[in-house]
Motif scaffolding. Structure first.
Motif, PDB file in Angstrom:
ATOM      1  N   THR A  45      -7.879   4.973  23.571  1.00 35.60           N
ATOM      2  CA  THR A  45      -6.806   5.118  22.582  1.00 35.60           C
ATOM      3  C   THR A  45      -6.971   4.108  21.457  1.00 35.60           C
ATOM      4  O   THR A  45      -6.806   4.430  20.280  1.00 35.60           O
ATOM      5  N   ILE A  46      -7.298   2.847  21.814  1.00 37.28           N
ATOM      6  CA  ILE A  46      -7.512   1.794  20.818  1.00 37.28           C
ATOM      7  C   ILE A  46      -8.701   2.144  19.921  1.00 37.28           C
ATOM      8  O   ILE A  46      -8.627   2.029  18.694  1.00 37.28           O
ATOM      9  N   ALA A  47      -9.809   2.588  20.553  1.00 34.29           N
ATOM     10  CA  ALA A  47     -11.006   2.936  19.785  1.00 34.29           C
ATOM     11  C   ALA A  47     -10.712   4.075  18.812  1.00 34.29           C
ATOM     12  O   ALA A  47     -11.151   4.052  17.659  1.00 34.29           O
ATOM     13  N   PHE A  48      -9.935   5.062  19.283  1.00 40.10           N
ATOM     14  CA  PHE A  48      -9.584   6.198  18.429  1.00 40.10           C
ATOM     15  C   PHE A  48      -8.722   5.734  17.251  1.00 40.10           C
ATOM     16  O   PHE A  48      -8.944   6.141  16.099  1.00 40.10           O
ATOM     17  N   ALA A  49      -7.757   4.847  17.550  1.00 42.08           N
ATOM     18  CA  ALA A  49      -6.877   4.338  16.498  1.00 42.08           C
ATOM     19  C   ALA A  49      -7.672   3.544  15.460  1.00 42.08           C
ATOM     20  O   ALA A  49      -7.422   3.641  14.259  1.00 42.08           O
ATOM     21  N   GLN A  50      -8.653   2.762  15.938  1.00 45.25           N
ATOM     22  CA  GLN A  50      -9.486   1.982  15.025  1.00 45.25           C
ATOM     23  C   GLN A  50     -10.315   2.896  14.122  1.00 45.25           C
ATOM     24  O   GLN A  50     -10.448   2.647  12.923  1.00 45.25           O
ATOM     25  N   LYS A  51     -10.850   3.970  14.711  1.00 44.62           N
ATOM     26  CA  LYS A  51     -11.634   4.908  13.914  1.00 44.62           C
ATOM     27  C   LYS A  51     -10.764   5.605  12.882  1.00 44.62           C
ATOM     28  O   LYS A  51     -11.187   5.843  11.752  1.00 44.62           O
ATOM     29  N   GLU A  52      -9.542   5.957  13.276  1.00 46.00           N
ATOM     30  CA  GLU A  52      -8.619   6.608  12.350  1.00 46.00           C
ATOM     31  C   GLU A  52      -8.255   5.670  11.197  1.00 46.00           C
ATOM     32  O   GLU A  52      -8.148   6.082  10.048  1.00 46.00           O
ATOM     33  N   PHE A  53      -8.071   4.389  11.518  1.00 41.21           N
ATOM     34  CA  PHE A  53      -7.741   3.393  10.502  1.00 41.21           C
ATOM     35  C   PHE A  53      -8.890   3.271   9.501  1.00 41.21           C
ATOM     36  O   PHE A  53      -8.676   3.288   8.287  1.00 41.21           O
ATOM     37  N   GLU A  54     -10.122   3.162  10.023  1.00 44.96           N
ATOM     38  CA  GLU A  54     -11.279   3.042   9.147  1.00 44.96           C
ATOM     39  C   GLU A  54     -11.485   4.315   8.327  1.00 44.96           C
ATOM     40  O   GLU A  54     -11.838   4.245   7.136  1.00 44.96           O
ATOM     41  N   LYS A  90     -18.117 -15.333 -27.260  1.00 46.98           N
ATOM     42  CA  LYS A  90     -17.444 -14.335 -26.414  1.00 46.98           C
ATOM     43  C   LYS A  90     -18.403 -13.897 -25.308  1.00 46.98           C
ATOM     44  O   LYS A  90     -19.600 -13.742 -25.533  1.00 46.98           O
ATOM     45  N   LYS A  91     -17.860 -13.719 -24.121  1.00 45.48           N
ATOM     46  CA  LYS A  91     -18.708 -13.402 -22.973  1.00 45.48           C
ATOM     47  C   LYS A  91     -18.095 -12.271 -22.153  1.00 45.48           C
ATOM     48  O   LYS A  91     -16.892 -12.291 -21.856  1.00 45.48           O
ATOM     49  N   LEU A  92     -18.911 -11.277 -21.818  1.00 46.23           N
ATOM     50  CA  LEU A  92     -18.460 -10.217 -20.920  1.00 46.23           C
ATOM     51  C   LEU A  92     -18.608 -10.713 -19.486  1.00 46.23           C
ATOM     52  O   LEU A  92     -19.709 -11.068 -19.052  1.00 46.23           O
ATOM     53  N   ILE A  93     -17.501 -10.737 -18.758  1.00 46.11           N
ATOM     54  CA  ILE A  93     -17.489 -11.247 -17.388  1.00 46.11           C
ATOM     55  C   ILE A  93     -17.076 -10.130 -16.445  1.00 46.11           C
ATOM     56  O   ILE A  93     -16.103  -9.413 -16.693  1.00 46.11           O
ATOM     57  N   GLU A  94     -17.822  -9.992 -15.369  1.00 54.01           N
ATOM     58  CA  GLU A  94     -17.521  -8.931 -14.400  1.00 54.01           C
ATOM     59  C   GLU A  94     -16.340  -9.323 -13.518  1.00 54.01           C
ATOM     60  O   GLU A  94     -16.221 -10.468 -13.080  1.00 54.01           O
ATOM     61  N   GLU A  95     -15.470  -8.363 -13.298  1.00 58.27           N
ATOM     62  CA  GLU A  95     -14.369  -8.524 -12.358  1.00 58.27           C
ATOM     63  C   GLU A  95     -14.383  -7.366 -11.365  1.00 58.27           C
ATOM     64  O   GLU A  95     -14.917  -6.290 -11.658  1.00 58.27           O
ATOM     65  N   ALA A  96     -13.808  -7.613 -10.229  1.00 56.97           N
ATOM     66  CA  ALA A  96     -13.716  -6.572  -9.202  1.00 56.97           C
ATOM     67  C   ALA A  96     -12.316  -6.569  -8.609  1.00 56.97           C
ATOM     68  O   ALA A  96     -11.801  -7.621  -8.230  1.00 56.97           O
ATOM     69  N   LYS A  97     -11.700  -5.386  -8.578  1.00 57.26           N
ATOM     70  CA  LYS A  97     -10.429  -5.224  -7.876  1.00 57.26           C
ATOM     71  C   LYS A  97     -10.736  -4.795  -6.454  1.00 57.26           C
ATOM     72  O   LYS A  97     -11.420  -3.786  -6.231  1.00 57.26           O
ATOM     73  N   VAL A  98     -10.244  -5.584  -5.519  1.00 57.38           N
ATOM     74  CA  VAL A  98     -10.622  -5.409  -4.114  1.00 57.38           C
ATOM     75  C   VAL A  98      -9.375  -5.273  -3.247  1.00 57.38           C
ATOM     76  O   VAL A  98      -8.442  -6.073  -3.363  1.00 57.38           O
ATOM     77  N   LEU A  99      -9.383  -4.283  -2.401  1.00 55.96           N
ATOM     78  CA  LEU A  99      -8.310  -4.136  -1.421  1.00 55.96           C
ATOM     79  C   LEU A  99      -8.653  -4.983  -0.203  1.00 55.96           C
ATOM     80  O   LEU A  99      -9.662  -4.761   0.454  1.00 55.96           O
ATOM     81  N   LYS A 100      -7.813  -5.980   0.047  1.00 53.44           N
ATOM     82  CA  LYS A 100      -7.949  -6.800   1.254  1.00 53.44           C
ATOM     83  C   LYS A 100      -6.897  -6.321   2.237  1.00 53.44           C
ATOM     84  O   LYS A 100      -5.705  -6.338   1.946  1.00 53.44           O
ATOM     85  N   VAL A 101      -7.322  -5.857   3.408  1.00 50.17           N
ATOM     86  CA  VAL A 101      -6.370  -5.315   4.370  1.00 50.17           C
ATOM     87  C   VAL A 101      -6.757  -5.713   5.789  1.00 50.17           C
ATOM     88  O   VAL A 101      -7.926  -5.651   6.167  1.00 50.17           O
ATOM     89  N   THR A 102      -5.787  -6.161   6.541  1.00 53.73           N
ATOM     90  CA  THR A 102      -5.990  -6.571   7.927  1.00 53.73           C
ATOM     91  C   THR A 102      -5.539  -5.453   8.862  1.00 53.73           C
ATOM     92  O   THR A 102      -4.414  -4.958   8.756  1.00 53.73           O
ATOM     93  N   GLU A 103      -6.426  -5.064   9.735  1.00 49.26           N
ATOM     94  CA  GLU A 103      -6.112  -3.994  10.691  1.00 49.26           C
ATOM     95  C   GLU A 103      -4.994  -4.470  11.615  1.00 49.26           C
ATOM     96  O   GLU A 103      -5.057  -5.579  12.157  1.00 49.26           O
ATOM     97  N   PRO A 104      -3.930  -3.655  11.788  1.00 51.32           N
ATOM     98  CA  PRO A 104      -2.819  -4.091  12.646  1.00 51.32           C
ATOM     99  C   PRO A 104      -3.236  -4.265  14.094  1.00 51.32           C
ATOM    100  O   PRO A 104      -4.127  -3.574  14.575  1.00 51.32           O
ATOM    101  N   ARG A 105      -2.609  -5.216  14.757  1.00 48.77           N
ATOM    102  CA  ARG A 105      -2.877  -5.426  16.184  1.00 48.77           C
ATOM    103  C   ARG A 105      -2.316  -4.251  16.981  1.00 48.77           C
ATOM    104  O   ARG A 105      -1.276  -3.695  16.649  1.00 48.77           O
ATOM    105  N   LYS A 106      -3.036  -3.890  18.024  1.00 48.26           N
ATOM    106  CA  LYS A 106      -2.581  -2.760  18.867  1.00 48.26           C
ATOM    107  C   LYS A 106      -1.690  -3.256  19.984  1.00 48.26           C
ATOM    108  O   LYS A 106      -1.858  -4.364  20.465  1.00 48.26           O
TER     109      LYS A 106
END
Length: 212
Positions: A15-24, A196-212
């Motif tokens: 069940t945990i493995a399935f939930a982890q796969k669904e989350f990913e 003037k300088k072109l600087i790269e930026e990245a928008k990143v989703l940081k997310v912690t998988e909930p504890r089961k």
């Protein structure tokens, strides 16, 4: 009894493995900032946010790894207490500008005194004095400690009148000029320190998988 316990344990692990796969799988479907909102509506227990990495300002190993990733790629760091993913949502380049300044406070000094100081600063700079030293001597805000260096900034970071003078002005490196913003009683001597300088930026989703 042992057989029942083993069956229950295996079922729990499955069940945990399935939930982890669904989350990913759900995380893999996130492609835009709108998708991020939908993701958190679906996974209410997940903790996370969108953060911006700037290639000039962020020099950690994590930031270096992020900038090597392509848009849509994700990874997690094994040393985190919980499995925390970083997924790149957007990457782009935006123009940044770099100046140093001497700030003079119109609430504490008269405009006559301010103009005298500004003439002194410009005159001394022309004679070979380091602007860094002049800022430390004359500037009236916290930037004096950095020798007037404001660091890299882009549109929206500073007062609009200040940005407009720097961005729209036809200035080159080492050009020095005065700037008045009377509505906030702010008066400046500004030195262009970098192109003037072109600087790269990245928008990143940081997310912690909930504890089961």
């Amino acid at each position: 009894m042992l057989k029942i316990l083993l069956t229950t344990t295996l079922l729990f692990i499955s069940t945990i493995a399935f939930a982890q796969k669904e989350f990913e799988k759900s995380l893999d479907s996130v492609q835009t900032l709108d998708d991020v909102t939908l993701f958190f509506k679906k996974h209410k227990k997940a903790k996370g946010k969108v953060i911006v990495f700037n290639e000039e300002k962020h020099k950690t190993q994590m930031a270096q790894d992020i900038f090597k990733m392509s848009v849509g790629a994700k990874k997690y760091f094994k040393d985190a207490p919980q499995k925390t993913y970083y997924k790149v949502i957007e990457k782009y380049e935006i123009p940044y500008y770099k100046v140093s300044c001497v700030f003079l406070d119109g609430q504490k000094k008269s405009i006559e005194d301010i103009n005298t100081i500004r003439q002194t600063v410009i005159s001394k700079y022309g004679k070979g004095y380091r602007f860094e030293d002049l800022a430390k001597q004359y500037s009236m805000d916290m930037s004096a400690k950095q020798g007037g260096d404001l660091g890299w900034f882009t549109n929206g970071d500073l007062h609009p009148d200040f940005e407009s003078a720097v961005i729209d002005g036809a200035y080159n490196v080492d050009d020095i000029f005065t700037l008045d913003i009377p509505d906030i009683k702010a008066y400046y001597v500004v030195l262009i320190t970098e192109d003037k300088k072109l600087i790269e930026e990245a928008k990143v989703l940081k997310v912690t998988e909930p504890r089961k």
